[in-house]
Motif scaffolding. Structure first.
Motif, PDB file in Angstrom:
ATOM      1  N   VAL A 192       2.115   7.102  -2.420  1.00 44.76           N
ATOM      2  CA  VAL A 192       3.133   6.990  -3.454  1.00 44.76           C
ATOM      3  C   VAL A 192       4.073   8.183  -3.333  1.00 44.76           C
ATOM      4  CG1 VAL A 192       3.610   6.840  -5.922  1.00 44.76           C
ATOM      5  CG2 VAL A 192       1.541   5.790  -5.000  1.00 44.76           C
TER       6      VAL A 192
ATOM      7  N   ALA B 270      -4.746   7.155  -4.291  1.00 46.98           N
ATOM      8  CA  ALA B 270      -3.384   7.292  -3.773  1.00 46.98           C
ATOM      9  C   ALA B 270      -3.077   8.727  -3.362  1.00 46.98           C
ATOM     10  CB  ALA B 270      -2.382   6.827  -4.821  1.00 46.98           C
ATOM     11  N   HIS B 271      -2.354   8.871  -2.258  1.00 43.31           N
ATOM     12  CA  HIS B 271      -1.815  10.158  -1.824  1.00 43.31           C
ATOM     13  C   HIS B 271      -0.394  10.262  -2.364  1.00 43.31           C
ATOM     14  CE1 HIS B 271      -4.673  11.329   1.656  1.00 43.31           C
ATOM     15  NE2 HIS B 271      -5.285  10.478   0.847  1.00 43.31           N
ATOM     16  N   ILE B 272      -0.083  11.351  -3.049  1.00 43.45           N
ATOM     17  CA  ILE B 272       1.188  11.472  -3.760  1.00 43.45           C
ATOM     18  C   ILE B 272       2.050  12.568  -3.144  1.00 43.45           C
ATOM     19  CG2 ILE B 272       2.263  11.928  -5.990  1.00 43.45           C
ATOM     20  CD1 ILE B 272      -0.362  10.955  -7.290  1.00 43.45           C
TER      21      ILE B 272
ATOM     22  N   THR C 243       0.827  -1.219   0.000  1.00 44.22           N
ATOM     23  CA  THR C 243       0.000   0.000   0.000  1.00 44.22           C
ATOM     24  C   THR C 243       0.855   1.259   0.000  1.00 44.22           C
ATOM     25  OG1 THR C 243      -0.173  -0.202   2.408  1.00 44.22           O
ATOM     26  CG2 THR C 243      -2.013  -1.055   1.100  1.00 44.22           C
TER      27      THR C 243
ATOM     28  N   ALA D  34      -4.185   3.680  -9.228  1.00 39.56           N
ATOM     29  CA  ALA D  34      -4.594   3.716  -7.819  1.00 39.56           C
ATOM     30  C   ALA D  34      -5.310   5.042  -7.559  1.00 39.56           C
ATOM     31  CB  ALA D  34      -3.375   3.566  -6.916  1.00 39.56           C
TER      32      ALA D  34
ATOM     33  N   VAL E  10      -0.318   7.239 -11.998  1.00 35.44           N
ATOM     34  CA  VAL E  10      -0.535   6.769 -10.626  1.00 35.44           C
ATOM     35  C   VAL E  10      -2.023   6.718 -10.313  1.00 35.44           C
ATOM     36  CG1 VAL E  10      -0.237   7.312  -8.180  1.00 35.44           C
ATOM     37  CG2 VAL E  10       1.695   7.546  -9.748  1.00 35.44           C
TER      38      VAL E  10
ATOM     39  N   ALA F  70      -2.042   0.692  -4.042  1.00 34.09           N
ATOM     40  CA  ALA F  70      -1.272   1.821  -3.513  1.00 34.09           C
ATOM     41  C   ALA F  70      -2.162   2.857  -2.828  1.00 34.09           C
ATOM     42  CB  ALA F  70      -0.478   2.483  -4.636  1.00 34.09           C
ATOM     43  N   LYS F  71      -1.785   3.214  -1.621  1.00 28.55           N
ATOM     44  CA  LYS F  71      -2.458   4.290  -0.882  1.00 28.55           C
ATOM     45  C   LYS F  71      -1.552   5.508  -0.703  1.00 28.55           C
ATOM     46  CE  LYS F  71      -6.369   2.153  -0.031  1.00 28.55           C
ATOM     47  NZ  LYS F  71      -6.117   0.945  -0.848  1.00 28.55           N
TER      48      LYS F  71
END
Length: 732
Positions: free
Chosen positions: A631, A652-654, A606, A649, A645, A628-629
Motif C-alpha cells: 500500500v 500489508a507493506h506500507i 494486492t 490487511a 490499513v 492488499a500486500k
C-alpha cells in the motif's frame, strides 16, 4: 454442485469434517438452475478468498472456527438448496424466493468480508438464522426470535428476504437497537431508515453528545431525518438545531460547550467566525479551554469538531505556505506574520501529513517552528506547553524528532524540565484508547540522533515496563516490551537487511524488508493493482504524470469511461486499474464503479496506490481490500491511516512520506516498483531504496524530498502495530 445435480452428503463436525459416500440426485428445472449456479459461485468465492481453492474456508488461525465456517458455507448451504428443491409444499415462486435469498445472504457476506465490514467467523450464525427464518416464514411464524443471534451487519440483508413476514418490522427495530448505541459514530447514516421506531430519538440524543457535528449535518439537510431531529425535544439536540439556523453553523458548532455554559452566544460567535484569522484565533483559545476540561476528567462535546475544524483551517494556511516554497520568506510566510507562538504550535501539530520540511524549519530561520520559537516571551518552550495545556504535546515531540529540531526545543527549557517532559513523552502509553502515542514514540526512535537522549529514553521505557509489570497490565507490558525491542534493534550494528530480519524474527512477523512475488499473484498467476486518483488540479496532473510510466513497447493501455486498464505485454502478467481523475464529485463515482467492477469480476488487487491529498485518503481506504500486500500512502501515513490499513490487511507493506508527496519522487518509486513486479522479482525494499538513493544523489532538490519517504522496513510505526496485533492475538 454441478448443473442438474446436487450431492447431498451426510456429515458430522467433530473437530474435523467427515463426508459420507452416499449421495442423492435431485432434478432441478432449468428455470431454477441459474439460482443454484449463483449460489455455487458465491461458495467458490468464499473458498478461494484466502488464495486457495481447497474446500477449506480460512477466516482465522483457529482451525475449529475455520471448520465451522466451512461447514456452514459449504455443507449447510448445500443442504438448504436440497431442502428447498425437495419441499413439495413450496411452489416455483417460493423456491425462487428462498434460493435468491440464500444467494443474497452469501453475496453480502463475501462482499463485506472483502472490505472487512463483517466478522467472517459469524457465518455459522448467519446460515443457521437464515434456515430458521425460512422455516418460520413457511409456517407463517415471526422471524423476530432468530434476529437475536446475529449482528446488525450480518442481519440487515438477511431479514430483507422476509419483508412480508409478520415479525419483519419488529426484527428491523431490534437489529437497529443492537447496532445503534454500539456504533454512535456511524449510526446517523442509518437513522433515516428507522424514523418510525421509538428508540430513534434516544439514539439521536446520544449521538448529539458524542458527535454533535453529525447531528448538525443531518439537521441542516432537506430530508425526513432533519424533520425528525427538529422535533426531538432533547436540549442538546435543540441547541444544535438553533446552531443550524445560522449561516456559519459549521464554524460555530465546535464552540457548543461555551454555548451550553453561557460564556458565548450564537450572535457573538457569528461576528468572530466570519473572518479567517479571528476565527482561527478563537479556535486556539477554545481548544486550550477544552483541553483543560478534558484533563480535569470532563468530556467536552465540541472537542472532536474543534479538532476537525482546526485541522482543516490549519491545512489551508499550511498549503498556502507550501505552495509559495520558491518565493522569498517574507512573501511565503506573510500569512502567519501576526500569529502568536501558541497559534503557530497548533498549526504545526495539525499539519503533520502535509507540512514541508522547509515550511517547518529552514536555513533562513523563517519556518513555522523557527517563528514559534523566536516569538516566545519568555523564550522557554516549557512555558509554551503550559499555555496550550500540553495539548497533543506527544505529537509535537514526535514531529520535532522527525524534523530534527527536538534537541533545540529541549534546550530552550531547564534541563530538569526537559527530562520531565521526555519522561511524560514515554509514560502512560498503556492508558490511551488507541496506539497513536505509542506509534509516535516508535517512529521517533528512528529520528533521534542524540546518544544521551536515546539512552535516557531507553531507560525510561524499561522503567515503564517494570511499572506496568507490577500492575500486571498486559497491554502496557506488550507496548513497552515492543518499544524496548524496537529501540535495541535500531541502535544495534548491522545493515538494513540484518536489522529488518532481526525485527521480523523477534516479533514473529513475516519479512518486513521484502514482499515475495508469489504472494502478489492471484490464482490465475496475474498481479492486480489499483491506483486511486482524484479530480482536483493536483490529481489530474498526477494522473497525466503517472501514465508516462508505461511505454507502449511494454504495456497495453485501454481507457474506458471511468477507469484506465494497463496490462503488461512483456514479462509477468500484470494488470493495473486506475480510475480517471474526473471533475469532483464524478471522481468518487469513477472509483465506486471501478470497485464494483472488481467485486463483480472477483478481482482482488494486492497492490494499492493512493495518489492524492490527505483529505481524499478516506475514500481510498474505504475501497482498500484485505488482499492488499503493498500500500503506497504517500503523505497520508499518520497513525489512524496506518491503523485502518493494517486492520483491513494485517500483512500489508506500507510506503509513506513525512510530508506532502511529489510526483518527481512518486514516479521513480512507482516505476521501480512496476519494473520489479513485471520482471517477476521479489520486491526488496532495501535494494530498491538503495537504487533510488543513487538515482536522486545528483538531484539536490528532490534528494531532500526523497529522504522524507519511509520504506516499509523503516516504518517503525507500522511494524509496531503489526507486532502488537500479533502478540495480542497469540495471547488471546
Amino acid at each position: 454442485m454441478k448443473k442438474f445435480l446436487i450431492l447431498v452428503c451426510l456429515a458430522a463436525l467433530q473437530g474435523t469434517l467427515v463426508y459420507a459416500q452416499g449421495a442423492q440426485k435431485v432434478d432441478i428445472p432449468i428455470g431454477r438452475q441459474g439460482f443454484h449456479d449463483n449460489i455455487d459461485k458465491e461458495q467458490t468465492a468464499a473458498d478461494k478468498f484466502d488464495g486457495k481453492t481447497d474446500d477449506m474456508i480460512k477466516v482465522s488461525d483457529d482451525a475449529t472456527i475455520n471448520l465451522q465456517v466451512t461447514n456452514a458455507l459449504i455443507k449447510q448451504v448445500n443442504d438448504l438448496q436440497v431442502e428447498i428443491e425437495l419441499d413439495t409444499a413450496l411452489d416455483h415462486r417460493l423456491k425462487i424466493l428462498y434460493l435468491s435469498g440464500l444467494y443474497t445472504v452469501l453475496h453480502d457476506y463475501n462482499n463485506k468480508r472483502a472490505y472487512h465490514k463483517i466478522d467472517p467467523a459469524e457465518a455459522p450464525s448467519i446460515i443457521e438464522a437464515y434456515r430458521d427464518m425460512m422455516h418460520a416464514n413457511i409456517k407463517g411464524q415471526s422471524i423476530l426470535p432468530m434476529v437475536k443471534q446475529v449482528s446488525f451487519t450480518a442481519g440487515e440483508k438477511l431479514i430483507e428476504v422476509f419483508r412480508d413476514n409478520p415479525g419483519y418490522q419488529e426484527a428491523r427495530g431490534m437489529l437497529f437497537g443492537k447496532y445503534a448505541f454500539q456504533n454512535l459514530e456511524t449510526v446517523m447514516a442509518e437513522v433515516g431508515n428507522y424514523l418510525d421506531y421509538p428508540v430513534t430519538d434516544s439514539v439521536v440524543a446520544a449521538v448529539a453528545r458524542k458527535y454533535p457535528n453529525q447531528v448538525l449535518t443531518y439537521a441542516t439537510s432537506y430530508t425526513p431525518v432533519a424533520t425528525a431531529i427538529k422535533k426531538n425535544q432533547d436540549p442538546v439536540v435543540q441547541l444544535i438545531v438553533k446552531i443550524g439556523n445560522s449561516g456559519q453553523s459549521t464554524r460555530i458548532l465546535p464552540f457548543i460547550d461555551e454555548l451550553i455554559d453561557g460564556s458565548m452566544t450564537i450572535d457573538s460567535l457569528e461576528g468572530i467566525v466570519s473572518s479567517d484569522y479571528p476565527y482561527f484565533k478563537q479556535m486556539v483559545k477554545t481548544s486550550i479551554v477544552l483541553q483543560q476540561k478534558k484533563t480535569n476528567g470532563e468530556h467536552p462535546l465540541g472537542l472532536k469538531a474543534m479538532m476537525e475544524n482546526m485541522q482543516a483551517r490549519s491545512l489551508r494556511y499550511i498549503r498556502e505556505v507550501n505552495d509559495l516554497h520558491e518565493e522569498p520568506v517574507n512573501v511565503r510566510f506573510r500569512i502567519v506574520k501576526d500569529f502568536t507562538p501558541e497559534e503557530l504550535y497548533y498549526l504545526i501539530v495539525n499539519g503533520q501529513e502535509e507540512l514541508y520540511t522547509s515550511s517547518y524549519t529552514n536555513h533562513s530561520n523563517a519556518g513555522l517552528y523557527d517563528q514559534m520559537m523566536a516569538r516566545m516571551k519568555p523564550p522557554r518552550s516549557d512555558s509554551l506547553l503550559m499555555v496550550v495545556s500540553f495539548d497533543r504535546f506527544k505529537k509535537f515531540i514526535a514531529m520535532a524528532a522527525g524534523f530534527n529540531t527536538l534537541d533545540n526545543f529541549l534546550k530552550s527549557m531547564a534541563p530538569e524540565n526537559a527530562n520531565y517532559l521526555m519522561k511524560k513523552y514515554v509514560s502512560n502509553l498503556e492508558k490511551t484508547d488507541d496506539l497513536e502515542d505509542a506509534v509516535d514514540v516508535a517512529n521517533s526512535f528512528g529520528s533521534i540522533r542524540d546518544p544521551k537522549l536515546l539512552d535516557f529514553l531507553r531507560d525510561e521505557v524499561k522503567k515503564n515496563y517494570v511499572f506496568v509489570s507490577r500492575k500486571n497490565d498486559k497491554r502496557g507490558m506488550v507496548i513497552y516490551e515492543l518499544l524496548s525491542s524496537l529501540f535495541e534493534t535500531q541502535v544495534s550494528k548491522g545493515d538494513d537487511n540484518a536489522k529488518a530480519s532481526d525485527m521480523a524474527a523477534k516479533f514473529k512477523l513475516p519479512p518486513v524488508n521484502y514482499v515475495d512475488f508469489n504472494g502478489l499473484m492471484s490464482d490465475s498467476g496475474r498481479v492486480y493493482e489499483q491506483v486511486f486518483f482524484y479530480g482536483d488540479k493536483d490529481g489530474q496532473e498526477s494522473y497525466a504524470s503517472f501514465m508516462t510510466n508505461f511505454p507502449s513497447s511494454e504495456w497495453h493501455i485501454s481507457k474506458g469511461a471511468s477507469w484506465t486498464t494497463i496490462t503488461s505485454i512483456k514479462g509477468k502478467p500484470v494488470t493495473i486499474f486506475a480510475n480517471l481523475p474526473l471533475d469532483e464529485p464524478q471522481d468518487k463515482d469513477a472509483i465506486q464503479k471501478l470497485s464494483d467492477y472488481l467485486d463483480e469480476k472477483d478481482i482482488h488487487p494486492t497492490v494499492f496506490i493512493h495518489r492524492g491529498h490527505s483529505y481524499h485518503v478516506n475514500t481510498t481506504l474505504d475501497n482498500l481490500q484485505s488482499s492488499a500486500k503493498i500500500v503506497v500512502l504517500g503523505s497520508c501515513g499518520g497513525y489512524h491511516n496506518l491503523a485502518v490499513v493494517l486492520q483491513k490487511a494485517p500483512d500489508a507493506h506500507i510506503v509513506s512520506s513525512k510530508q506532502v508527496g511529489t510526483r518527481f519522487v512518486n514516479e521513480p518509486i512507482i516505476r521501480s516498483l512496476e519494473e520489479v513486479i513485471r520482471n517477476g522479482k521479489n520486491v526488496d525494499w532495501v535494494d530498491m531504496w538503495a537504487s533510488l538513493g543513487r538515482h536522486f544523489a545528483g538531484d539536490a532538490r528532490n534528494r531532500e524530498l526523497f529522504s522524507d519517504y519511509v520504506p516499509p522496513h523503516k516504518n517503525l510505526g507500522a511494524i509496531f502495530i503489526k507486532a502488537y496485533k500479533q502478540i495480542m492475538k497469540e495471547d488471546k
